[in-house]
Design an enzyme around this catalytic site. Sequence first.
Site, PDB file in Angstrom:
ATOM      1  N   SER A 148       0.846  -1.174   0.000  1.00 10.83           N
ATOM      2  CA  SER A 148       0.000   0.000   0.000  1.00 10.83           C
ATOM      3  C   SER A 148       0.887   1.231   0.000  1.00 10.83           C
ATOM      4  CB  SER A 148      -0.909  -0.002   1.235  1.00 10.83           C
ATOM      5  OG  SER A 148      -0.131   0.130   2.421  1.00 10.83           O
ATOM      6  N   GLY A 151       2.472   2.055   3.284  1.00 12.75           N
ATOM      7  CA  GLY A 151       3.211   0.961   3.900  1.00 12.75           C
ATOM      8  C   GLY A 151       4.369   0.483   3.050  1.00 12.75           C
ATOM      9  N   CYS A 152       4.136  -0.581   2.306  1.00 15.95           N
ATOM     10  CA  CYS A 152       5.225  -1.229   1.588  1.00 15.95           C
ATOM     11  C   CYS A 152       5.747  -0.410   0.417  1.00 15.95           C
ATOM     12  CB  CYS A 152       4.772  -2.617   1.123  1.00 15.95           C
ATOM     13  SG  CYS A 152       4.382  -3.712   2.507  1.00 15.95           S
ATOM     14  N   VAL A 153       4.884   0.379  -0.237  1.00 15.58           N
ATOM     15  CA  VAL A 153       5.360   1.267  -1.309  1.00 15.58           C
ATOM     16  C   VAL A 153       6.282   2.318  -0.734  1.00 15.58           C
ATOM     17  CG1 VAL A 153       4.627   3.060  -2.927  1.00 15.58           C
ATOM     18  CG2 VAL A 153       3.457   0.855  -2.906  1.00 15.58           C
ATOM     19  N   THR A 156       9.591   0.809   0.418  1.00 15.18           N
ATOM     20  CA  THR A 156      10.421   0.396  -0.717  1.00 15.18           C
ATOM     21  C   THR A 156      11.040   1.592  -1.413  1.00 15.18           C
ATOM     22  OG1 THR A 156       9.124  -1.626  -1.047  1.00 15.18           O
ATOM     23  CG2 THR A 156      10.368  -0.796  -2.940  1.00 15.18           C
TER      24      THR A 156
END
Length: 215
Positions: A148, A151-153, A156
């Site tokens: 999301s 979050g992970c976007v 990253t």
Amino acid sequence: MDLSDDYAAAGFMGRLGFGARPAVVVVDVVRAYLEPGSPLADGAGRFEGARASAARVVRAARAAGHPVVFTRVRLMPGRADAGLFGQKVPGLVVFEEGSPLAEFPDDPAPLAGEVVVAKQYASAFFGTSLASTLNAWDVDTVVVVGFSTSGCVRATALDALQHGFRPIVVAEACGDRADWAHAQNLFDLDAKYADVLGEREVLDHLTTHPGGAAR
């Protein structure tokens, strides 16, 4: 004063631009965010719209010869390898081995020979071989799409910068549970850690700057 102007006056909002060799990293575009009834689905179509945009970016990258890497969260039954993340977010149960919600949708999905990075935490770089793989391909730019945004976007894109890659986040190709979380995180990423661009601009760049297939 416009908020972007205020940030720029304070020394934020610099531009990184594309380098010579981009790769698309598709972060956790899996059924857990898309299937009705999944605890991680948003119920308002935000993730579905982002999935469709991500699929277009992936198709353009492949057609132009740019590498595409997929990530997924893969946890052992019981989530012992999730550490405190699993305690903080019990919903990660959907990513345990054998869960159909941990699988990719029909589009985008990895083709034979494309790298799939399994991870246990938010960033696609943390505890994985992603940076080594991208360096071996001489990649200098990471085009980030997926779930999301907050979050992970976000994790990253931040780690891409910290590993020496130019992060390009595709606004329409990222999704979150709430519009405000999506918008605020895109703004903050664009101010400090990445270039946040529209899908059309990214597609135009990928298609007009063809690359070679990943080695």
